[in-house]
Design a protein around this motif. Structure first.
Motif, mmCIF file in Angstrom:
data_model
loop_
_atom_site.group_PDB
_atom_site.id
_atom_site.type_symbol
_atom_site.label_atom_id
_atom_site.label_comp_id
_atom_site.label_asym_id
_atom_site.label_seq_id
_atom_site.Cartn_x
_atom_site.Cartn_y
_atom_site.Cartn_z
ATOM 1 N N ASN A 95 -47.422 -19.516 100.865
ATOM 2 C CA ASN A 95 -48.686 -19.076 101.472
ATOM 3 C C ASN A 95 -49.162 -19.803 102.720
ATOM 4 O OD1 ASN A 95 -50.201 -16.884 100.293
ATOM 5 N ND2 ASN A 95 -49.899 -17.995 98.350
ATOM 6 N N GLU A 150 -43.308 -21.880 88.554
ATOM 7 C CA GLU A 150 -44.005 -21.040 89.529
ATOM 8 C C GLU A 150 -45.514 -21.070 89.291
ATOM 9 O OE1 GLU A 150 -44.652 -19.767 92.235
ATOM 10 O OE2 GLU A 150 -43.447 -17.934 92.389
ATOM 11 N N VAL A 157 -40.741 -25.397 97.103
ATOM 12 C CA VAL A 157 -40.850 -24.086 97.762
ATOM 13 C C VAL A 157 -42.256 -23.935 98.337
ATOM 14 C CG1 VAL A 157 -40.613 -21.586 97.499
ATOM 15 C CG2 VAL A 157 -39.215 -23.122 96.084
ATOM 16 N N VAL A 158 -42.322 -23.608 99.615
ATOM 17 C CA VAL A 158 -43.613 -23.500 100.314
ATOM 18 C C VAL A 158 -43.778 -22.069 100.816
ATOM 19 C CG1 VAL A 158 -44.963 -24.362 102.266
ATOM 20 C CG2 VAL A 158 -43.480 -25.928 100.973
ATOM 21 N N TYR A 193 -37.304 -22.583 87.640
ATOM 22 C CA TYR A 193 -38.314 -22.474 88.701
ATOM 23 C C TYR A 193 -39.706 -22.498 88.074
ATOM 24 C CZ TYR A 193 -40.201 -20.475 93.144
ATOM 25 O OH TYR A 193 -40.869 -20.243 94.319
ATOM 26 N N LYS A 218 -40.615 -19.871 101.721
ATOM 27 C CA LYS A 218 -40.518 -18.515 101.183
ATOM 28 C C LYS A 218 -41.339 -17.571 102.052
ATOM 29 C CE LYS A 218 -40.404 -17.703 96.599
ATOM 30 N NZ LYS A 218 -40.759 -17.279 95.213
ATOM 31 N N SER A 250 -47.464 -20.185 91.956
ATOM 32 C CA SER A 250 -47.871 -19.414 93.132
ATOM 33 C C SER A 250 -49.380 -19.292 93.328
ATOM 34 C CB SER A 250 -47.265 -18.005 93.018
ATOM 35 O OG SER A 250 -47.609 -17.267 94.167
ATOM 36 N N GLY A 251 -49.870 -19.841 94.443
ATOM 37 C CA GLY A 251 -51.293 -19.711 94.754
ATOM 38 C C GLY A 251 -52.117 -20.932 94.412
ATOM 39 N N ARG A 252 -51.633 -21.795 93.534
ATOM 40 C CA ARG A 252 -52.388 -23.026 93.288
ATOM 41 C C ARG A 252 -51.448 -24.179 92.937
ATOM 42 N NH1 ARG A 252 -52.870 -24.686 87.907
ATOM 43 N NH2 ARG A 252 -53.092 -23.031 86.357
ATOM 44 N N GLY A 292 -42.833 -24.308 92.948
ATOM 45 C CA GLY A 292 -43.564 -23.583 93.990
ATOM 46 C C GLY A 292 -44.991 -23.337 93.553
ATOM 47 N N GLY A 293 -45.905 -23.460 94.514
ATOM 48 C CA GLY A 293 -47.297 -23.132 94.226
ATOM 49 C C GLY A 293 -48.279 -24.103 94.843
ATOM 50 N N GLY A 294 -49.098 -23.584 95.764
ATOM 51 C CA GLY A 294 -50.252 -24.326 96.257
ATOM 52 C C GLY A 294 -49.949 -25.507 97.157
ATOM 53 N N ILE A 295 -48.744 -25.590 97.684
ATOM 54 C CA ILE A 295 -48.483 -26.695 98.610
ATOM 55 C C ILE A 295 -49.093 -26.320 99.943
ATOM 56 C CG2 ILE A 295 -46.667 -27.941 99.835
ATOM 57 C CD1 ILE A 295 -45.148 -27.833 97.183
HETATM 58 C C1 1GP Z 1 -44.395 -18.428 95.606
HETATM 59 O O1 1GP Z 1 -43.566 -20.428 94.631
HETATM 60 C C2 1GP Z 1 -43.878 -19.820 95.831
HETATM 61 O O2 1GP Z 1 -43.439 -17.681 94.912
HETATM 62 C C3 1GP Z 1 -44.761 -20.650 96.709
HETATM 63 O O3 1GP Z 1 -46.102 -20.645 96.283
HETATM 64 O O4 1GP Z 1 -47.237 -19.332 98.039
HETATM 65 O O5 1GP Z 1 -48.533 -20.928 96.597
HETATM 66 O O6 1GP Z 1 -46.919 -21.782 98.344
HETATM 67 P P1 1GP Z 1 -47.269 -20.672 97.375
#
Ligand code: 1GP
Length: 228
Positions: free
Chosen positions: A208, A159, A205-206, A157, A10, A161-163, A185-188
């Motif tokens: 950050n 989510e 989903v990757v 989904y 992403k 996001s960030g951890r 998605g989140g923190g990978i």
């Molecule tokens: C963000 O789900 C995505 O909408 C991915 O999360 O940015 O924490 O990887 P990260």
């Protein structure tokens, strides 16, 4: 198209990625690039990013978060509806207004709805949507089943996001789904976390880490695919 996705990068139009980094992301073997973000997404920065990604063959989809930033030319348009939003605007209100205003322009067969469950209270998306993030695994699974069985959404989904999220919860949600595809998605941040997520969801989903550690980001593609 989404049915075959195992790994997605992403990209946020509001964040800078130089040409070499973008090239390695697009040629990484990921199944698709999703363009989207929770803030600062504009028509101009979205057009700019799309035209740079289009130098490569990788499928590229837009996750719509702001009507002003809907740019034609993507392969698909993912339309999030936040199932645990604290305000109906994010569940259906914005969507209805968009249809009222732009209905005649909408390429319906290119739209794919996503049922979001926002589970990290510190994420921008949680704040913007006032999401009720305090859900245990059985509550999250109940939302997911509603999305799957009743709304018949193609994507649920989770989510964070960030951890990195609660992988037990993710696994429990997945077990309840009949036809929806489970996106996580989140923190990978590396191959190991990617592997853990890949074991309990359909599509990883990757985001950050692309901007903080490109090498680690690229290592997630193979990590996710080897779990198949
Ligand atoms: C963000 O789900 C995505 O909408 C991915 O999360 O940015 O924490 O990887 P990260």
């Amino acid at each position: 198209m989404i049915q075959s996705w195992r790994h997605v990068f992403k990209l946020d139009p509001d964040r800078h990625l130089d040409d070499a980094a973008l090239e390695s992301v697009c040629l990484s073997g990921t199944d698709a690039i999703m363009v989207g973000g929770s803030s600062g997404v504009t028509y101009d920065n979205t057009v700019d990013l799309l035209s740079r990604i289009r130098q490569f063959e990788v499928p590229c989809v837009l996750e719509v978060s702001d009507l002003e930033a809907v740019v034609p030319g993507f392969d698909l348009f993912l339309i999030p509806t936040v199932l645990n939003a604290g305000h109906p605007d994010w569940l259906i209100g914005q969507h209805a207004r968009a249809i009222e205003r732009y209905g005649y322009l909408i390429p319906w067969d290119m739209l794919v709805p996503e049922g979001y469950l926002v589970l990290n209270p510190d994420a921008t998306v949680a704040k913007v949507t006032k999401a009720q993030t305090e859900l245990d695994a059985s509550a999250a699974a109940a939302y997911a089943q509603f999305a799957d069985r009743l709304l018949q959404l193609p994507i649920v989904y989770l989510e964070y996001s960030g951890r990195l999220g609660d992988m037990e919860l993710v696994a429990q949600v997945r077990r309840t789904l009949e036809t929806s595809r489970l996106f996580y998605g989140g923190g990978i941040k590396d191959a190991e976390s990617a592997r853990r997520a890949a074991a309990v969801c359909d599509t990883v989903v990757v985001g950050n880490v692309i901007y903080s550690n490109l090498e680690h980001a690229l290592s997630t593609v193979e990590a996710v695919k080897e779990k198949r």
